[in-house]
Design a protein around this motif. Sequence first.
Motif, PDB file in Angstrom:
ATOM      1  N   CYS A  94      54.405  86.797  58.824  1.00  0.00           N
ATOM      2  CA  CYS A  94      54.594  86.970  57.369  1.00  0.00           C
ATOM      3  C   CYS A  94      53.409  86.097  56.678  1.00  0.00           C
ATOM      4  N   TYR A  95      52.303  86.651  55.992  1.00  0.00           N
ATOM      5  CA  TYR A  95      51.183  86.282  55.656  1.00  0.00           C
ATOM      6  C   TYR A  95      51.436  85.848  53.986  1.00  0.00           C
ATOM      7  N   PRO A 155      45.443  65.988  55.172  1.00  0.00           N
ATOM      8  CA  PRO A 155      46.609  66.622  55.934  1.00  0.00           C
ATOM      9  C   PRO A 155      47.805  66.581  55.242  1.00  0.00           C
ATOM     10  N   ARG A 156      48.747  67.451  55.339  1.00  0.00           N
ATOM     11  CA  ARG A 156      50.133  67.823  54.999  1.00  0.00           C
ATOM     12  C   ARG A 156      50.927  66.856  55.808  1.00  0.00           C
ATOM     13  N   PRO A 157      51.892  66.018  55.465  1.00  0.00           N
ATOM     14  CA  PRO A 157      52.545  65.307  56.179  1.00  0.00           C
ATOM     15  C   PRO A 157      53.697  65.706  57.161  1.00  0.00           C
ATOM     16  N   ALA A 158      53.875  67.246  56.924  1.00  0.00           N
ATOM     17  CA  ALA A 158      54.862  67.785  57.851  1.00  0.00           C
ATOM     18  C   ALA A 158      54.569  69.272  57.617  1.00  0.00           C
ATOM     19  N   ILE A 159      54.207  70.110  58.869  1.00  0.00           N
ATOM     20  CA  ILE A 159      54.266  71.418  59.023  1.00  0.00           C
ATOM     21  C   ILE A 159      55.304  72.091  59.407  1.00  0.00           C
ATOM     22  N   THR A 160      55.941  73.302  58.969  1.00  0.00           N
ATOM     23  CA  THR A 160      57.005  74.070  59.155  1.00  0.00           C
ATOM     24  C   THR A 160      56.607  74.721  60.767  1.00  0.00           C
ATOM     25  N   PRO A 161      57.568  74.567  61.831  1.00  0.00           N
ATOM     26  CA  PRO A 161      57.254  75.264  63.010  1.00  0.00           C
ATOM     27  C   PRO A 161      57.016  76.548  62.711  1.00  0.00           C
ATOM     28  N   GLY A 162      55.840  77.258  63.481  1.00  0.00           N
ATOM     29  CA  GLY A 162      55.719  78.719  63.245  1.00  0.00           C
ATOM     30  C   GLY A 162      54.630  79.035  62.519  1.00  0.00           C
ATOM     31  N   SER A 163      54.174  77.922  61.862  1.00  0.00           N
ATOM     32  CA  SER A 163      53.078  78.093  60.801  1.00  0.00           C
ATOM     33  C   SER A 163      51.854  78.459  61.390  1.00  0.00           C
ATOM     34  N   VAL A 164      51.205  79.531  61.007  1.00  0.00           N
ATOM     35  CA  VAL A 164      49.759  79.903  61.384  1.00  0.00           C
ATOM     36  C   VAL A 164      48.715  79.645  60.542  1.00  0.00           C
ATOM     37  N   GLY A 165      47.864  78.767  61.264  1.00  0.00           N
ATOM     38  CA  GLY A 165      46.748  78.305  60.396  1.00  0.00           C
ATOM     39  C   GLY A 165      45.159  78.504  60.907  1.00  0.00           C
ATOM     40  N   ILE A 166      44.365  78.124  60.039  1.00  0.00           N
ATOM     41  CA  ILE A 166      42.987  78.291  60.404  1.00  0.00           C
ATOM     42  C   ILE A 166      42.385  76.649  60.198  1.00  0.00           C
ATOM     43  N   ALA A 167      41.376  76.439  61.151  1.00  0.00           N
ATOM     44  CA  ALA A 167      40.864  75.130  60.983  1.00  0.00           C
ATOM     45  C   ALA A 167      39.465  75.226  61.619  1.00  0.00           C
ATOM     46  N   GLU A 177      57.460  70.575  64.180  1.00  0.00           N
ATOM     47  CA  GLU A 177      57.264  69.855  62.860  1.00  0.00           C
ATOM     48  C   GLU A 177      56.316  68.669  63.108  1.00  0.00           C
ATOM     49  N   THR A 178      55.025  68.930  62.514  1.00  0.00           N
ATOM     50  CA  THR A 178      54.127  67.717  62.705  1.00  0.00           C
ATOM     51  C   THR A 178      53.064  67.673  61.611  1.00  0.00           C
ATOM     52  N   PRO A 179      52.530  66.415  61.440  1.00  0.00           N
ATOM     53  CA  PRO A 179      51.758  66.474  60.294  1.00  0.00           C
ATOM     54  C   PRO A 179      50.287  67.602  60.685  1.00  0.00           C
ATOM     55  N   GLY A 180      49.551  67.940  59.671  1.00  0.00           N
ATOM     56  CA  GLY A 180      48.613  68.922  60.190  1.00  0.00           C
ATOM     57  C   GLY A 180      47.626  69.004  58.923  1.00  0.00           C
ATOM     58  N   GLY A 181      46.542  69.361  59.238  1.00  0.00           N
ATOM     59  CA  GLY A 181      45.497  69.822  58.220  1.00  0.00           C
ATOM     60  C   GLY A 181      44.872  71.182  58.266  1.00  0.00           C
ATOM     61  N   TRP A 182      45.560  72.091  59.107  1.00  0.00           N
ATOM     62  CA  TRP A 182      44.826  73.226  59.050  1.00  0.00           C
ATOM     63  C   TRP A 182      45.223  74.211  57.756  1.00  0.00           C
ATOM     64  N   GLN A 183      44.695  74.960  57.413  1.00  0.00           N
ATOM     65  CA  GLN A 183      44.810  75.974  56.318  1.00  0.00           C
ATOM     66  C   GLN A 183      45.931  76.977  56.708  1.00  0.00           C
ATOM     67  N   LEU A 184      47.050  76.902  56.104  1.00  0.00           N
ATOM     68  CA  LEU A 184      48.096  77.594  56.403  1.00  0.00           C
ATOM     69  C   LEU A 184      47.989  79.174  55.798  1.00  0.00           C
ATOM     70  N   ILE A 185      48.126  80.345  56.684  1.00  0.00           N
ATOM     71  CA  ILE A 185      47.993  81.509  56.040  1.00  0.00           C
ATOM     72  C   ILE A 185      49.180  82.463  56.358  1.00  0.00           C
ATOM     73  N   GLY A 186      50.117  81.915  57.121  1.00  0.00           N
ATOM     74  CA  GLY A 186      51.357  82.697  57.361  1.00  0.00           C
ATOM     75  C   GLY A 186      52.209  81.976  58.322  1.00  0.00           C
ATOM     76  N   ARG A 187      53.347  82.375  58.714  1.00  0.00           N
ATOM     77  CA  ARG A 187      54.326  82.071  59.597  1.00  0.00           C
ATOM     78  C   ARG A 187      55.176  82.939  60.438  1.00  0.00           C
ATOM     79  N   THR A 188      55.217  82.822  61.651  1.00  0.00           N
ATOM     80  CA  THR A 188      56.177  83.457  62.338  1.00  0.00           C
ATOM     81  C   THR A 188      57.405  83.060  62.713  1.00  0.00           C
ATOM     82  N   PRO A 189      58.485  84.014  62.984  1.00  0.00           N
ATOM     83  CA  PRO A 189      59.843  83.332  63.283  1.00  0.00           C
ATOM     84  C   PRO A 189      60.133  83.190  64.594  1.00  0.00           C
ATOM     85  N   LEU A 190      59.274  83.540  65.418  1.00  0.00           N
ATOM     86  CA  LEU A 190      59.216  83.155  66.960  1.00  0.00           C
ATOM     87  C   LEU A 190      59.201  81.742  67.003  1.00  0.00           C
TER      88      LEU A 190
END
Length: 241
Positions: A94-95, A155-167, A177-190
């Motif tokens: 879901c983008y 970076p964001r302090p916490a990224i939701t699992p399944g988040s799809v990003g670009i770096a 769930e981890t900190p992360g600095g990728w640009q988040l463009i969507g998320r998968t429910p898997l």
Amino acid sequence: MFEVSTVGDRGLRIQFGETISPDTNQQVRIFCMLLEKERITGVVEWLPTYTAISIFYDPYVISYDILKQRVLGMKDKIYHTDLPAAEVIHIPVCYGGEMGPDLLTVAEQNGLDERDVISIHSNKDYLIYMIGFTPGFPYLGGMSDEIATPRLSEPRPAITPGSVGIADQQTGIYSMETPGGWQLIGRTPLKLYDPTSASPILLQAGNYIRFFPVSMEEYKTIEQNVQNGSFTPHTETLQEK
């Protein structure tokens, strides 16, 4: 290239190349398969990367010199061993919106609109070079430079699992769930990592990912089916190009 060197006092490293490429990665994966077959006594584990394998061993069971000779003796088998056919795993995403808060940023950085970014991102088969960083996180190759975007400055302090990003020139999926600095463009429910499952890691190096867009309603339906164990991602054998 096939260079063997030491890693600390109980490790051995095999370097297959200096640049990231499908051919080098194929050699890495073949050699991992050979290690699995050989089951060298004293070898504790091996860790594949883009261009190398680190092998860790028990020095009280096998010495570095003996292990090096065993490894060198396996070198020629690389060229006489075939890998199984790769699979393509279809990943629903879901983008945009709350699922992809940086989609507009990626679009603006590249002079595109959001629909262009979605189309470019989901119109590609991405080779899974390796799994790492966190359990189940796929390092993917093949993203178009048309949507390459620098990491976040903070970076964001916490990224939701399944988040799809670009770096930069890479895209990937956060498996937990981890900190992360990728640009988040969507998320998968898997679930890419499920420690309660008999097979906790969803993806495997050497296979491919193909993203496909889904609506928020479709996302929630798939998410519910994933939670009750009734959803299996569509998988197909990669057709030789």
